[in-house]
Write an enzyme that holds these catalytic residues in place. Structure first.
Site, short mmCIF file in Angstrom:
data_model
loop_
_atom_site.label_atom_id
_atom_site.label_comp_id
_atom_site.label_asym_id
_atom_site.label_seq_id
_atom_site.Cartn_x
_atom_site.Cartn_y
_atom_site.Cartn_z
CG ASN A 101 -6.50 -0.51 2.25
OD1 ASN A 101 -5.92 -0.10 1.24
ND2 ASN A 101 -5.87 -1.04 3.28
CG HIS A 123 -2.59 3.47 2.69
ND1 HIS A 123 -3.32 3.18 1.55
CD2 HIS A 123 -2.61 2.32 3.44
CE1 HIS A 123 -3.75 1.94 1.62
NE2 HIS A 123 -3.35 1.39 2.75
CB CYS A 130 -0.95 0.01 1.19
SG CYS A 130 -2.00 -1.44 1.26
O1 UT7 Z 1 -3.16 -1.23 3.99
C1 UT7 Z 1 -2.74 -1.91 5.14
C2 UT7 Z 1 -3.67 -3.05 5.36
N1 UT7 Z 1 -4.28 -3.31 6.57
C3 UT7 Z 1 -4.67 -2.44 7.56
O2 UT7 Z 1 -4.41 -1.30 7.57
C4 UT7 Z 1 -5.48 -3.04 8.68
C5 UT7 Z 1 -5.23 -2.37 9.99
N2 UT7 Z 1 -6.15 -2.85 11.00
C6 UT7 Z 1 -7.42 -2.43 11.08
O3 UT7 Z 1 -7.85 -1.61 10.30
C7 UT7 Z 1 -8.27 -2.94 12.22
O4 UT7 Z 1 -7.47 -3.73 13.07
C8 UT7 Z 1 -9.49 -3.79 11.72
C9 UT7 Z 1 -10.51 -2.86 11.08
C10 UT7 Z 1 -9.04 -4.85 10.76
C11 UT7 Z 1 -10.15 -4.45 12.92
O5 UT7 Z 1 -10.53 -3.49 13.90
P1 UT7 Z 1 -10.16 -3.71 15.42
O6 UT7 Z 1 -10.77 -2.63 16.18
O7 UT7 Z 1 -8.66 -3.89 15.50
O8 UT7 Z 1 -10.91 -5.08 15.75
P2 UT7 Z 1 -10.30 -6.43 16.27
O9 UT7 Z 1 -9.53 -7.13 15.21
O10 UT7 Z 1 -9.62 -6.19 17.59
O11 UT7 Z 1 -11.63 -7.26 16.53
C12 UT7 Z 1 -12.59 -6.87 17.52
C13 UT7 Z 1 -13.78 -7.80 17.43
C14 UT7 Z 1 -13.39 -9.26 17.42
O12 UT7 Z 1 -14.37 -9.97 18.18
P3 UT7 Z 1 -14.08 -10.40 19.70
O13 UT7 Z 1 -12.86 -11.26 19.66
O14 UT7 Z 1 -13.87 -9.11 20.42
O15 UT7 Z 1 -15.34 -11.11 20.07
C15 UT7 Z 1 -13.48 -9.65 15.98
O16 UT7 Z 1 -13.75 -11.03 15.82
O17 UT7 Z 1 -14.49 -7.57 16.21
C16 UT7 Z 1 -14.65 -8.83 15.53
N3 UT7 Z 1 -14.63 -8.55 14.09
C17 UT7 Z 1 -15.74 -8.20 13.43
N4 UT7 Z 1 -17.01 -8.01 13.82
C18 UT7 Z 1 -17.91 -7.62 12.88
C19 UT7 Z 1 -13.59 -8.59 13.23
N5 UT7 Z 1 -14.00 -8.25 12.01
C20 UT7 Z 1 -15.33 -8.00 12.09
C21 UT7 Z 1 -16.31 -7.61 11.15
N6 UT7 Z 1 -17.56 -7.41 11.60
N7 UT7 Z 1 -16.02 -7.39 9.85
#
Ligand code: UT7
Length: 371
Positions: free
Chosen positions: A317, A287, A130
């Site tokens: 993204n 980005h 990215c």
């Molecule tokens: O270009 C570079 C590429 N990548 C990035 O920049 C990604 C960077 N990371 C992020 O943007 C964030 O970490 C995410 C948007 C991917 C996730 O957000 P988060 O606030 O870090 O959530 P998390 O991974 O800590 O997950 C929190 C909860 C989890 O459930 P539990 O374990 O708390 O019960 C996940 O299973 O949210 C759950 N979860 C979802 N729930 C609904 C994960 N994805 C989803 C979803 N919808 N799509």
């Protein structure tokens, strides 16, 4: 295997532009027609509009349909940029395409884009995930400063949906497809110095082009964003396909944590090398990975939210294309003016991070005075 060690990790910035400077004389963007809203995703994923908006800022994204490959989108963006510049393909000296999702393993998608445009210019892909467009701008500036090229097309394009597991809610909600491009032209060596005080934002005097940059890596994050198979380490086989190893796997939480710190540090190094402060930045083009990452970077660096571009709600993204798409929209809207300092910063798989501070300068399509 021998290991090569780099010299100074972050050397002071030497001259980064030919004496006449470098102008962005054209820009363009292209996205697929097919719009996928958060509500659309809830039909097959255990997710919700509220969760996606709150955690990422994304409301919808564009997903490529049949025939819409990375090269296809890149050609459309490049044609728009060339039209805007009034530049013919045969006037190009180099075509640089930042992408992680090439049309084929061989040849480079840049070579295929160059062929479609009808230019014999040297063409090559850059894979810095990215952050790729910032790497492309930096390489282009280097080629121009070295006198290797005077007119360069730099594009960022990705069809991330080609490596996306659309059943994996952790990644499927985040990514979209797109392409953006700019045409760079070396200025007349007689044109040096202050381009004028016409910018809408703060203006620090100097020729247009790359003022300072920073390319860096976070080796501790090398395993956080991976497509396990399809390369020489694990060639494609029936087994790898059955195991879903051609899909993107991501530790989102850890990428988030490392990205905020890496982007903050990269921006600070870039501004320090330029002798500039956050207040000098007229436009910040981060980005577009997650609105919360951008908010955290703004809070840590002191950059102005009101001068920060955001397209994440509409496109998600789009990997290497997110910065040139946002830049293109700003240029179309007249949000950026000659003399303005534009700060671009990207991060992605690797983890790679790249920041470029660019002094804006452009020409009328006919090649007349600065506009
Ligand atoms: O270009 C570079 C590429 N990548 C990035 O920049 C990604 C960077 N990371 C992020 O943007 C964030 O970490 C995410 C948007 C991917 C996730 O957000 P988060 O606030 O870090 O959530 P998390 O991974 O800590 O997950 C929190 C909860 C989890 O459930 P539990 O374990 O708390 O019960 C996940 O299973 O949210 C759950 N979860 C979802 N729930 C609904 C994960 N994805 C989803 C979803 N919808 N799509």
């Amino acid at each position: 295997m021998s290991v090569l060690t780099a010299g100074a990790a972050h050397p002071a910035t030497p001259a980064l532009a030919p004496s006449g400077g470098v102008r962005v004389i054209g820009w363009g963007a292209a996205v697929p027609e097919h719009r996928v809203t958060n509500h659309d995703l809830t039909r097959h994923l255990d997710t919700s509009d509220e969760w996606i908006v709150e955690r990422s800022g994304i409301r919808e994204r564009r997903w490529a349909g049949p025939g819409e490959s990375t090269g296809h989108l890149a050609v459309a963006a490049c044609r728009a940029a060339l039209d805007r510049a009034g530049t013919r393909p045969d006037q190009l000296d180099a075509v640089l395409l930042a992408t992680t999702t090439p049309d084929h393993p061989v040849p480079s998608t840049a070579a295929e884009v160059a062929a479609a445009l009808g230019t014999t210019a040297g063409a090559f892909d850059i894979n810095a995930a990215c952050a790729g467009f910032v790497y492309g701008l930096t390489v282009a500036a280097g080629l121009m400063t070295a006198g290797v090229a005077r007119t360069v097309l730099v594009a960022g394009a990705d069809v991330i949906t080609s490596i996306l597991d659309k059943g994996d809610r952790q990644t499927a909600v985040l990514f979209g497809d797109g392409a953006g491009a700019v045409v760079l032209a070396a200025g007349d060596p007689a044109e040096t110095g202050d381009p004028g005080e016409t910018g809408a934002g703060p203006t620090v005097a100097g020729p247009p082009g790359l003022v300072a940059c920073d390319l860096a890596g976070d080796p501790g994050g090398v395993d956080l964003l991976v497509v396990p198979a399809g390369g020489s380490a694990r060639p494609a086989s029936a087994e790898t396909v059955a195991a879903g190893e051609h899909h993107l796997r991501m530790d989102g939480r850890e990428v988030f944590r490392r990205a905020v710190r890496a982007v903050e540090a990269s921006i600070e190094r870039t501004l320090a090398r330029a002798g500039c402060s956050p207040e000098d930045v007229a436009l910040f083009v981060p980005h577009q990975a997650n609105a919360r990452i951008v908010e955290a970077v703004l809070a840590r660096t002191g950059l102005d939210p009101a001068r920060t571009l955001s397209t994440i709600d509409r496109y998600g993204n789009t990997s290497a294309s997110s910065i040139p798409i946002a830049l293109s929209e700003a240029a179309d809207a007249g949000t950026v003016a000659p003399g303005d300092l534009v700060l671009m910063s990207g991060f992605g798989a690797g983890l790679t991070v790249g920041t470029a501070l660019w002094r804006w300068g452009t020409l009328t399509p006919a090649g007349g005075d600065d506009v």
